[in-house]
Design a protein around this motif. Structure first.
Motif, short mmCIF file in Angstrom:
data_model
loop_
_atom_site.label_atom_id
_atom_site.label_comp_id
_atom_site.label_asym_id
_atom_site.label_seq_id
_atom_site.Cartn_x
_atom_site.Cartn_y
_atom_site.Cartn_z
N GLY A 218 0.81 -1.22 0.00
CA GLY A 218 0.00 0.00 0.00
C GLY A 218 0.83 1.26 0.00
O GLY A 218 0.32 2.34 -0.25
N ARG A 219 2.16 1.13 0.26
CA ARG A 219 2.99 2.32 0.34
C ARG A 219 3.29 2.91 -1.04
O ARG A 219 3.81 4.00 -1.15
N ARG A 220 3.00 2.18 -2.12
CA ARG A 220 3.28 2.75 -3.44
C ARG A 220 2.41 3.96 -3.73
O ARG A 220 2.82 4.87 -4.44
N LYS A 221 1.20 3.96 -3.17
CA LYS A 221 0.33 5.11 -3.45
C LYS A 221 0.81 6.38 -2.77
O LYS A 221 0.36 7.47 -3.10
N TRP A 222 1.77 6.22 -1.80
CA TRP A 222 2.32 7.41 -1.13
C TRP A 222 3.71 7.76 -1.66
O TRP A 222 4.33 8.71 -1.17
N ALA A 223 4.21 7.03 -2.66
CA ALA A 223 5.55 7.32 -3.17
C ALA A 223 5.64 8.68 -3.84
O ALA A 223 6.70 9.29 -3.91
N TRP A 224 4.49 9.17 -4.36
CA TRP A 224 4.53 10.47 -5.04
C TRP A 224 4.75 11.63 -4.07
O TRP A 224 5.16 12.72 -4.48
N VAL A 225 4.45 11.39 -2.75
CA VAL A 225 4.54 12.51 -1.79
C VAL A 225 5.98 13.01 -1.66
O VAL A 225 6.26 14.20 -1.89
N MET A 293 10.62 3.94 -2.09
CA MET A 293 9.27 3.52 -1.68
C MET A 293 8.54 2.83 -2.82
O MET A 293 7.75 1.90 -2.61
N TYR A 294 8.79 3.26 -4.05
CA TYR A 294 8.03 2.72 -5.18
C TYR A 294 8.62 1.42 -5.71
O TYR A 294 7.89 0.49 -6.06
N GLN A 304 1.64 6.55 7.17
CA GLN A 304 0.67 7.52 7.66
C GLN A 304 1.13 8.92 7.32
O GLN A 304 2.08 9.42 7.89
N PRO A 305 0.48 9.61 6.35
CA PRO A 305 0.84 11.01 6.07
C PRO A 305 0.20 11.94 7.09
O PRO A 305 -0.82 11.63 7.69
N SER A 306 0.80 13.11 7.30
CA SER A 306 0.25 14.11 8.22
C SER A 306 0.58 15.49 7.71
O SER A 306 1.60 15.69 7.06
N VAL A 307 -0.29 16.44 8.01
CA VAL A 307 -0.13 17.83 7.60
C VAL A 307 0.01 18.68 8.85
O VAL A 307 -0.78 18.54 9.80
N PHE A 318 5.42 12.31 6.35
CA PHE A 318 4.90 10.97 6.30
C PHE A 318 5.80 10.09 7.15
O PHE A 318 7.00 10.35 7.28
N ALA A 319 5.22 9.03 7.74
CA ALA A 319 5.96 8.10 8.58
C ALA A 319 5.40 6.72 8.35
O ALA A 319 4.21 6.54 8.05
N GLY A 320 6.25 5.72 8.44
CA GLY A 320 5.77 4.39 8.22
C GLY A 320 6.86 3.36 8.45
O GLY A 320 8.02 3.70 8.66
#
Length: 323
Positions: A218-225, A293-294, A304-307, A318-320
């Protein structure tokens, strides 16, 4: 989603191989600076002699401008000596008259509490700038050392451009000899393949391979961040770095009425340079993190992303963990 990340990874361009070098030494026309502007004439003469000796010691062939103008008419000599050394047409005319590879201009100019000493190199064919280096704010007794430091920077670059090293051809791998097996008539020949007990399947057929199965992470969807953030940081850092180069150009080309104003421009350029270098470095690290990450295979992941918003600005983090 991955377009910014892929675009950032394609910024590295491979440099094409240079042509084969020649044994002929590089010829240099040694031209004086445009105007002394307060520099003692004897200091300019000593600087010219010092640069000429340093170039000869490095294996370059030196031609002095007076040797070239001596063969010209008075009108041609006057026009050549009065042309501005920073104009390509002037440099090209000097190079054509001397028939050299490059034209080198020696500079010893007043700068704040001392002098700015350095050299500029132009291609003789079209007068285009090739490389330059200078050392600002040096004392009178440090001018020759500053010129030597500048030559240590510009001469290797000039040699690499004009006399590049030849590229060695790749090694030739000898062909592998084919061995024909000897077959005896009447004997049963073993079949090629792994030595297995009859009735037992290989481990790969039973799904017992040592290579772990990679679950869909599931972390691939956050690789763009981090990738997108890295592109933004690198862009901002580039802007500040370009601004610092502009401040440096102002210091080198403009004269300031007071020392305080010059120091203000210098400090502003240093801040911009620091921000630019940090921005580019952090941006590159973020892009690399996005790539990891990708592309790296993992079994489990929890990102877990955070703003974060503050009165001074905001941030995205982001942290994970993954295994």
């Amino acid at each position: 989603m991955l377009i910014p990340f892929l675009a950032a990874l394609t910024l590295v361009v491979a440099q094409a191989p240079a042509p084969a070098s020649s044994a002929k030494p590089v010829t240099v026309l040694l031209a004086p600076t445009d105007a002394a502007r307060g520099t003692p004439r004897y200091l300019i003469g000593i600087a010219q002699e010092h640069v000429a000796e340093q170039l000869k010691a490095r294996g370059l062939e030196v031609i002095r401008v007076e040797d070239v103008t001596r063969t010209l008419t008075k009108k041609q000599r006057t026009a050549m000596m009065r042309c501005k050394r920073t104009q390509p047409a002037c440099i090209a005319s000097l190079g054509a008259a001397a028939k050299t590879d490059v034209v080198m201009v020696t500079e010893v100019l007043p700068y704040l509490n001392g002098y700015k000493a350095g050299v500029r190199v132009y291609t003789a064919q079209d007068g285009a700038p090739l490389t330059e280096h200078s050392v600002p704010e040096v004392k009178k007794d440090q001018v020759m050392d500053a010129l030597t430091r500048s030559l240590d920077e510009v001469v290797p670059i000039t040699m690499r451009v004009l006399r590049p090293e030849p590229v060695a051809p790749p090694p030739v791998t000898p062909p592998v000899a084919q061995v024909t097996p000897q077959v005896t008539p009447g004997e049963k020949q073993p079949l090629p393949g792994p030595d297995l007990t009859p009735g037992v399947q290989p481990p790969t057929d039973l799904g017992l391979s040592d290579t772990p199965k990679v679950e869909t992470p599931g972390r691939r969807k956050w690789a763009w961040v981090p990738a997108a953030g890295g592109v933004v940081l690198a862009g901002v850092g580039t802007v500040f770095y370009v601004q610092s180069r502009g401040k440096l150009s102002d210091l080198n080309n403009n004269e300031f009425p007071t020392l305080a104003e010059a120091e203000k421009v210098r400090d502003s350029g240093k801040r911009s340079q620091t921000i630019g270098v940090v921005g580019i470095g952090v941006g590159a690290a973020a892009i690399a993190a996005g790539a990891l990450m990708y592309f790296l295979p993992v079994k489990q992941t929890n990102v877990q992303p955070s703003v974060t918003l503050t009165p001074q600005g905001g941030g995205l983090s982001f942290a994970g963990t993954w295994q």
